[in-house]
Design an enzyme around this catalytic site. Sequence first.
Site: not given
Ligand code: ATP
Length: 637
Positions: A241, A244, A457-458
């Site tokens: 999300t 990082t 089924h589907e």
């Molecule tokens: P984890 O919990 O797995 O460490 P994280 O929450 O730290 O994940 P990030 O590593 O910050 O996630 O995000 C991974 C990638 O997702 C980023 O490098 C970016 O490309 C994309 N991303 C995530 N959120 C956004 C956002 N709000 N806007 C743009 N890109 C995003």
Amino acid sequence: MSNSEPQSQQQPDSGNSDDARSSGPSGKQPTPNPTPRLGILDSFIFALLLFSLLRFIGMGFSSGAAEIPYSQFKDELREDLVASVVIQGDQIRGNYRNAQEQSTGFTTTFPPFDDADLFPLLEQQDVVVVVRSNEQSIWTLILINMMPVLLLIGIFLMATRALRGKAGGSLPGGGLFSFTKSRAKLSETKDIKVSYDDIAGLTHAKQDLSEIIDFLKHPDKYLAIGAHIPKGILMIGPPGTGKTLLAKATAAEAGVPFFSITGSEFVEMFVGVGASRVRDMFQEARKVAPALIFIDEIDSVGRARSNIGIGNDEREQTLNQILAEMDGFSADEAVVVIAATNRPDILDTALTRPGRFDRKVVLDLPQRDARLDILKVHARKVPLGDNVDLETIAAGTIGFSGADLANLINEAALLAAREGKTRVENSDLERARDKVVLGEKRESVLTDAERERTAYHEAGHALTAYFMPHADALRKVSIVPRGLAMGFTEQTPKEDKMSYGQHYLEDRIAIMLGGRCAEKLVYDEVSSGAANDLKQATELARHMVTEWGMNENLGALSFHHPEQSYPNQEFMLHKDYSEHTAELIDDEVRNLISNNERRTMETLQAHRTELDRIAAALIERESISDSDVAEIVGGDS
Ligand code: ATP
């Protein structure tokens, strides 16, 4: 046969969420390359070992001359065969007169008694005699005595280096004990290539962090009036999300150095290493303060302490050290720590106490508008065709994280490039979405009979979804095998939902049972293909009965079941209700399922012709859309 529940509710794999952290342009290590120092150390150790070895060999090394008995030496002397001797201590080394025959010479040892005849005999035979002192130089003696110790030191150095090599070759510094040094990666502000503009959505989180940015920019302003700025911020959110990303961009916005590390990098097999790494990291950060430290996956060290289980010492010491360091910040040390986790429920309460990680910033999965913005951010790097409709893609990607959306754009670009296109078309994005949500297409290995059963089924799922009044809109029905499923029926909610009503959930159970009911109706038997449908329906029904108070007979109570506790929690939760209640819960879950099964069966019986037509369309075309289903059903009514 398929797991044909509303796929848009499912959480897809989070894709390459790590890439920003691991190899992004700003993830450089400023630590000097340790190779030259290690090179000198290597040569030293090697030389030491070689020297020791040669010395040892050398100690027992003689000129290669034959060792002869003293009596033989005397006989040969008498026979005038000996030309010269060198006497050193109790050793005699000599050469023969006839060098061709006896080219190598000889050695012998004096007897332990005095031999008064020897020197007159040597003189008499005219032998050249050289006498050498037996005393060795003081340095030679020291070296010989130190040899075993030097050898041991050499072996120890080699072993330590090998161990460190295994623990991770990229440790900073070349010193013997450098594995206690922090492994945090330091990024200077100029190296951080991400800003708040590159982060779509997350408006609240950005607002929450704006105060921290201001503090890091102007610490004096806050310190002057004695304001207490939070030292620790806990970022909570599902994987991918943008935790990082946001932490890094916060450092860039504030213009301060960014230290980043994951919780698991602190902990090694040796107790105490983690704590000293923490100490070292904070020391480094204080040197360049104001600075921002980011600890990802804090749960790997900050998990609640328990009395059960062994091997917790290292984790606890590391956690204690983090807490101690945070307590120890003095007012003028503008170091802010951001820790991230997707498991806040398992964190030790000591971490979240006031003065520690007492601020929480929550990053939710993006809603529709945010998904659209994230798609736009990542589509900046990709040329899009005129027909691309990102709004529809955003609407159809409920449950996707930012990382999933970034991955979707990349998958679409890969698909387009593979087909030699210069722009990404809408169909590429749709295909990429299906691949991310449903898995890669598989070659069909079904017999005709199996294909027909899958189609019914589907069709059963689809028809139930079409007629249930509270169900999400149908999107697509297919009997193309993907991932583990032999077919799928996909529904898309009109809007993102945060909570679900009882009627909606009952309809979902009915739809889940649609495949099995259709098989029963058409073939008068059920197959093993509905296993996943039954599992999901039962889980949902149990949640409704035990957690959401959606059952008249059990009332508005919450019943905690051991299986609902988190899997890697180190203690088992015991159920907090009687055996009698447990039986009642089982009965009510069963009733909920069978009532909805009856509803589904009635719906399908009432629309048997449409069921046959949808199945026939699937056998013919493999995949049909919501409008195809509407046409088939509408044409009949
Ligand atoms: P984890 O919990 O797995 O460490 P994280 O929450 O730290 O994940 P990030 O590593 O910050 O996630 O995000 C991974 C990638 O997702 C980023 O490098 C970016 O490309 C994309 N991303 C995530 N959120 C956004 C956002 N709000 N806007 C743009 N890109 C995003």
